[in-house]
Design an enzyme around this catalytic site. Sequence first.
Site, PDB file in Angstrom:
ATOM      1  CB  THR A  89      63.719 -16.797  54.300  1.00 18.80           C
ATOM      2  OG1 THR A  89      64.298 -17.191  55.721  1.00 18.80           O
ATOM      3  CG2 THR A  89      63.481 -15.311  54.691  1.00 18.80           C
ATOM      4  CG  ASP A  90      63.052 -20.762  57.721  1.00 17.00           C
ATOM      5  OD1 ASP A  90      63.774 -19.702  57.978  1.00 17.00           O
ATOM      6  OD2 ASP A  90      63.314 -21.842  58.441  1.00 17.00           O
ATOM      7  CD  GLU A  91      66.298 -15.861  59.021  1.00 12.20           C
ATOM      8  OE1 GLU A  91      66.358 -14.532  59.560  1.00 12.20           O
ATOM      9  OE2 GLU A  91      67.328 -16.411  59.091  1.00 12.20           O
ATOM     10  CE1 TYR A 104      67.480 -12.106  54.262  1.00 13.71           C
ATOM     11  CE2 TYR A 104      67.039 -13.444  55.862  1.00 13.71           C
ATOM     12  CZ  TYR A 104      67.094 -13.140  54.688  1.00 13.71           C
ATOM     13  OH  TYR A 104      67.070 -14.347  53.817  1.00 13.71           O
ATOM     14  CE  LYS A 126      64.040 -13.157  50.897  1.00 15.11           C
ATOM     15  NZ  LYS A 126      64.631 -12.916  49.732  1.00 15.11           N
TER      16      LYS A 126
END
Length: 331
Positions: free
Chosen positions: A120-122, A147, A151
């Site tokens: 994810t870009d997060e 979260y 990741k």
Amino acid sequence: MRLLVTGGAGFIGANFVHSTVRERPAVSVTVLDALTYAGSRESLRPVENDIRLVEGDVTDEPLVDRLVAESDAVVHFAAETHVDNALADPAVFVRSNVVGTFAILEAVRRHGVRVHHISTDEVYGDLPLDPAVRFTAATPLNPSSPYSATKAAADLLVRAWVRSYGVAATMSNCSNNYGPYQHIEKFIPRQITNILSGRRPKLYGAGANVRDWIHVEDHNSAVWRILENGVSGSTYLIGADGERDNLSVLRLILALMGHDADDFDHVVDRSGHDLRYAIDPSALCAELQWAPKHTDLTAGLSSTIEWYRENDWWWGPLKEQVEAHYAERGQ
Ligand code: NAD
Ligand code: DAU
């Protein structure tokens, strides 16, 4: 090709399995999914005769080993994915996202199987509201939430397994997806199903936070492009130039569903709420000649609204419980 798809009963994974069955009949698909609250057999009902669904956990090493040994490639979607849940209870995120990715990496290492890791870009943290700044593959990891930290940890494991053990792995970090079969805890389907069930939409804070929206079919077409042409060890950033602030997205949904622009409630903001995500997808577009097809957000949201309108059998049984959960948190 024998393809193992972890998390294939979730939102993006189920859409990936559907399009793979539709467009690539020579691919034999096995789904490994723990069928957590976020996964559903029903999401795979249209392809149930075309695939094998194994109910199991990615942290179950013997099971993962056996399934990887029978595969030519793995696409690893399985994860706990909701930021608000991670804030409330992070332990399962560490287990599924970090330990689960470790189990996949060890199995592909033992059996010499290629893996594509979905991220994810997060993991890059958040950005200021300055449109000139976007994430690239060179952006340092800087996660903000439990979260995104799990990741990012998984991404680092993949990088290390490539460098240290020569595992054949590609990685992709994508922006916010929307489309059919997305769990109704997430922003867009929550608001659509709130309206469809006679509830008022709920906006965190003032709604100035920006997300970079991409239709799930575009995410998945990029994943296939990487599977076919990606270079091992590379990280690809997937996005579709879809930046919008949350208030604008909500107002678009309200307009498309025939409601007034102010027909919603402001609720308690998310703790540590990331301000803005934005992907620069130019490297992927240039290197792998990929382009998104669903770049009209109004059209994409209209068809997504139609899907939720026509498929209340899929989300209706979940709605009461999801909203009760949010209400406990003042959201
Ligand atoms: P989702 O929550 O809808 O689905 C996750 C799936 O993984 C579910 O079917 C669940 O049952 C399964 N799962 C969870 N833990 C498991 C475990 N321990 N063992 C086996 N299966 C398990 O998630 P999604 O939105 O489809 O996201 C899929 C992947 O894409 C995730 O890795 C996520 O980080 C990534 N991603 C999501 C987005 C997005 O906008 N939704 C954007 C970029 C990347
Ligand atoms: O950027 C990719 C990420 O996108 C994925 O890695 C995550 O798995 C996925 O859940 C998503 O994370 P977000 O936190 O951005 O998505 P969410 O749908 O939870 O929220 C989108 C924005 O909307 C965010 O700024 C919070 C806000 N929001 C969310 C909900 C559920 C609201 O204003 N109201 C809501 O009811």
